[in-house]
Design a protein around this motif. Structure first.
Motif, PDB file in Angstrom:
ATOM      1  N   GLN A  23       0.832  -1.212   0.000  1.00 61.75           N
ATOM      2  CA  GLN A  23       0.000   0.000   0.000  1.00 61.75           C
ATOM      3  C   GLN A  23       0.872   1.270   0.000  1.00 61.75           C
ATOM      4  O   GLN A  23       1.717   1.457   0.876  1.00 61.75           O
ATOM      5  N   GLY A  24       0.690   2.141  -1.000  1.00 63.91           N
ATOM      6  CA  GLY A  24       1.414   3.415  -1.048  1.00 63.91           C
ATOM      7  C   GLY A  24       2.868   3.291  -1.459  1.00 63.91           C
ATOM      8  O   GLY A  24       3.619   4.260  -1.379  1.00 63.91           O
ATOM      9  N   GLN A  25       3.263   2.098  -1.914  1.00 62.40           N
ATOM     10  CA  GLN A  25       4.655   1.894  -2.324  1.00 62.40           C
ATOM     11  C   GLN A  25       4.768   1.755  -3.842  1.00 62.40           C
ATOM     12  O   GLN A  25       3.804   1.396  -4.515  1.00 62.40           O
ATOM     13  N   VAL A  26       5.969   2.021  -4.343  1.00 56.47           N
ATOM     14  CA  VAL A  26       6.230   1.819  -5.767  1.00 56.47           C
ATOM     15  C   VAL A  26       7.358   0.807  -5.941  1.00 56.47           C
ATOM     16  O   VAL A  26       8.210   0.659  -5.067  1.00 56.47           O
ATOM     17  N   LEU A  27       7.325   0.116  -7.075  1.00 55.91           N
ATOM     18  CA  LEU A  27       8.423  -0.767  -7.446  1.00 55.91           C
ATOM     19  C   LEU A  27       9.357   0.040  -8.333  1.00 55.91           C
ATOM     20  O   LEU A  27       8.905   0.719  -9.260  1.00 55.91           O
ATOM     21  N   VAL A  28      10.649   0.016  -8.035  1.00 56.59           N
ATOM     22  CA  VAL A  28      11.605   0.788  -8.833  1.00 56.59           C
ATOM     23  C   VAL A  28      12.764  -0.095  -9.275  1.00 56.59           C
ATOM     24  O   VAL A  28      13.089  -1.097  -8.632  1.00 56.59           O
ATOM     25  N   LYS A  29      13.387   0.319 -10.393  1.00 60.69           N
ATOM     26  CA  LYS A  29      14.597  -0.329 -10.897  1.00 60.69           C
ATOM     27  C   LYS A  29      15.786   0.522 -10.451  1.00 60.69           C
ATOM     28  O   LYS A  29      15.805   1.741 -10.673  1.00 60.69           O
ATOM     29  N   THR A  30      16.748  -0.095  -9.823  1.00 57.68           N
ATOM     30  CA  THR A  30      17.925   0.637  -9.360  1.00 57.68           C
ATOM     31  C   THR A  30      18.799   1.006 -10.553  1.00 57.68           C
ATOM     32  O   THR A  30      19.199   0.129 -11.326  1.00 57.68           O
ATOM     33  N   LEU A  31      19.083   2.290 -10.703  1.00 57.93           N
ATOM     34  CA  LEU A  31      19.942   2.748 -11.802  1.00 57.93           C
ATOM     35  C   LEU A  31      21.392   2.867 -11.353  1.00 57.93           C
ATOM     36  O   LEU A  31      22.318   2.531 -12.085  1.00 57.93           O
ATOM     37  N   ALA A  32      21.600   3.382 -10.164  1.00 56.34           N
ATOM     38  CA  ALA A  32      22.953   3.526  -9.610  1.00 56.34           C
ATOM     39  C   ALA A  32      22.824   3.589  -8.106  1.00 56.34           C
ATOM     40  O   ALA A  32      21.894   4.210  -7.584  1.00 56.34           O
ATOM     41  N   CYS A  33      23.765   2.953  -7.397  1.00 54.37           N
ATOM     42  CA  CYS A  33      23.717   2.937  -5.929  1.00 54.37           C
ATOM     43  C   CYS A  33      25.136   2.934  -5.380  1.00 54.37           C
ATOM     44  O   CYS A  33      25.920   2.019  -5.670  1.00 54.37           O
ATOM     45  N   GLY A  34      25.472   3.937  -4.596  1.00 56.17           N
ATOM     46  CA  GLY A  34      26.811   4.046  -4.038  1.00 56.17           C
ATOM     47  C   GLY A  34      27.073   3.055  -2.922  1.00 56.17           C
ATOM     48  O   GLY A  34      26.162   2.626  -2.222  1.00 56.17           O
ATOM     49  N   ILE A  35      28.348   2.701  -2.789  1.00 61.68           N
ATOM     50  CA  ILE A  35      28.778   1.872  -1.656  1.00 61.68           C
ATOM     51  C   ILE A  35      29.241   2.823  -0.552  1.00 61.68           C
ATOM     52  O   ILE A  35      30.061   3.713  -0.782  1.00 61.68           O
ATOM     53  N   CYS A  36      28.691   2.627   0.652  1.00 63.09           N
ATOM     54  CA  CYS A  36      28.941   3.526   1.788  1.00 63.09           C
ATOM     55  C   CYS A  36      29.902   2.861   2.772  1.00 63.09           C
ATOM     56  O   CYS A  36      29.965   1.631   2.866  1.00 63.09           O
ATOM     57  N   GLY A  37      30.630   3.674   3.517  1.00 62.91           N
ATOM     58  CA  GLY A  37      31.515   3.153   4.553  1.00 62.91           C
ATOM     59  C   GLY A  37      30.776   2.291   5.568  1.00 62.91           C
ATOM     60  O   GLY A  37      31.318   1.312   6.079  1.00 62.91           O
ATOM     61  N   SER A  38      29.531   2.640   5.832  1.00 59.48           N
ATOM     62  CA  SER A  38      28.736   1.828   6.764  1.00 59.48           C
ATOM     63  C   SER A  38      28.482   0.437   6.204  1.00 59.48           C
ATOM     64  O   SER A  38      28.349  -0.525   6.964  1.00 59.48           O
TER      65      SER A  38
END
Lengths: 360, 360
Positions: A23-38
């Protein structure tokens, strides 16, 4: 879908079920995602069966001994709308979002949840109400830097800078560089930055630092004192004769996040300094309070950002006000993520590596 | 003159040379001088020959392995004026002063200097320009509390209290009680105070605390949460659904000054709390930064007071706005000082003991 899964203290590429928008959510395709120190931290401390706890488990309510798809610094594209959506943004719109999924079951972290995938997989579910369309035809790579740069913007906002403040950033990894970028946007000057790595110091200059220091060569605090001494050579006298001269106020940003750095800053900071702790030290740390007491230091611990700060950051990037292209030092598909995690240990080679899960 | 001398890690009564007022200084007779927790610290760590350093040596530039006459919380009477004095206040005037002697040789601490005596001796030299006449016929005992109460006033000033803040004082020794008195003068409400000692909790109430907590019985932080929940029973929802309710802001005062307390407060404090560290922990301490980071806590370390705050405090006492008589639990002559130092270890028996060096 294909995704990089954190499993048995390692990263493996696997095929996993596609997430379904609630409910109220969308499905998305990841285009780019950074790698974080965490993310590096989470992997390092993952899979511990009762021996060493993973502090991130407590913060995010995740269970790092179970499968988990990380990735919380992303740009994505709307693929489908779940039930009850407004559909203000059509399918195909490129978007950014704070990494939080709000659904009927409550709030989930995107990137540190066992229940929903993060950006190291091909598809994610996000909250429609939190989506921000990528403006100005900004490239997805730049848009993916919104999250880490918002961390810097928030830290600088919490510092309540005044015109006379002289900021210094200790540590020029992605967090320190984000703080430098935000300081530059605020018009703070001069911006001083310290890092052992020549490559990181060059990046600090690209992002806006006027003065860079190699702590192996000279004391950042002496450099700060020179920069904070009012014009005219000799400083004005302080409130008591014989005591230190009046300097411009110090605002120091801790962007390293390992034990010992906070105490180094308490020892080195000028009287009355404000220390903003942006680095996330996940271990027990030692301090000597007397250093902070006699100088009346202030420590402001910060984390994350507000929705407004996140949106403002995306706007700055879209307007070309941040040298984002200098920050991105590599791109990999899902098959390259494990190697990228190892490469990120070398500060000479990398700042931010982006994962493009649709590649390979 | 007779004085209590810190010598060989003990306190001895001895006859020492009378101090002589330098340019701009006055000679005064000590009427009453409080014993401070820092004095107990200084004695405990005194005389160490290279093995364990005394942190106070670094702070005050003193050498605790040499003879030293302590005492920095005093009311005194002018006996003589040194060269170059304005003589605005005649001989016989009762005065208070910040414990700083400014002379041609520079600035000396009164009470932690090897070169000039503090208030545990019959005579001192002070700076004429810093003298404040005791107003309203205020008794010397009350006037002697100006210094420790100014510490509380300063801590509360540095806290920048807003009307909605809910303060809590951890530790109700003389420092905590001074903070409570200053909070009351500011109109903060409700004031919550925690201490293991029933006598100290009673004193906290006398000084102005509305709610007192015995940490052995219940959590001060749970008590704080109840007090900080807005009227009407159920709290307003927070910014994110499912997260904690909106509470009034927390301002916590650390008034214990021993290792471990700061971390306890980081663990117990509500999100966004400001922690004012007034207690002087002179040892290495351990913290877990993650507690402070995830709650975005602020730590303000404070020490001492400004000349204005010192004068304001004397005015408050003279106007009868602080229950000073409750704080004074004993008086001794020089012969009783060593015993008083030992008795002060018992929180049930004592808060503030005054030394009257002219007695015995």
């Amino acid at each position: 879908m294909r995704a990089v899964v954190m499993r048995n203290q390692g990263l493996v590429v696997d095929t996993v079920p596609e997430p379904e928008p609630d409910q109220g959510q969308v499905l998305v395709k990841t285009l780019a995602c950074g790698i974080c120190g965490s993310d590096l931290h989470a992997l390092k401390h993952s899979g511990a069966q009762g021996t060493a706890r993973n502090p991130l488990d407590e913060v995010f309510g995740m269970d790092s001994s179970r499968d988990l798809i990380m990735g919380h610094e992303f740009c994505a594209e709307i693929v489908d709308h779940g039930p009850g959506c407004q559909k203000t943004l059509p399918v195909g719109t490129r978007i950014c979002s704070m990494p939080i999924a709000v659904g009927p079951g409550g709030v989930s972290s995107v990137g540190y949840s066992n229940d929903i995938p993060g950006g190291f997989g091909e598809l994610m579910v996000l909250t429609e109400a939190m989506l921000l369309p990528v403006p100005n035809g900004l490239a997805s790579e730049g848009a993916a830097l919104t999250e880490p740069l918002a961390v810097g913007l928030h830290a600088v906002e919490k510092a309540n800078l005044a015109a006379e403040d002289v900021p210094m950033v200790i540590g020029c990894g992605p967090v320190g560089l984000a703080v430098i970028a935000a300081l530059k946007l605020k018009g703070a000057a001069p911006i001083i930055a310290a890092d052992y790595s020549p490559a990181r110091r060059r990046l600090a200059q690209t992002l806006g630092a006027e003065i860079v220091v190699d702590p192996a060569e000279s004391s950042p605090y002496e450099t700060w004192t020179q920069a904070a001494t009012p014009e005219g050579g000799s400083a004005a006298p302080g409130p008591f004769p014989g005591l230190e001269p009046a300097l411009r106020p110090a605002v120091l940003f801790e962007c390293v996040g390992v034990p010992g750095v906070i105490q180094q800053m308490l020892a080195g900071a000028a009287r009355g300094a404000r220390v903003v702790v942006v680095g996330v030290c996940m271990e027990r740390d030692a301090i000597e309070p007397l250093f902070a007491i006699t100088k009346e230091l202030n420590l402001q611990f910060v984390i994350a950002y507000s929705p407004d700060e996140f949106a403002t950051t995306l706007g700055h990037i879209a307007e070309g006000r941040v040298a984002t292209e200098a920050l991105i030092t590599g791109k990999v598909g899902v098959g390259g993520v494990a190697g990228a995690f190892e490469e990120l240990a070398n500060p000479e080679k990398h700042a931010k590596i982006l994962v493009e899960p649709w590649r390979d």
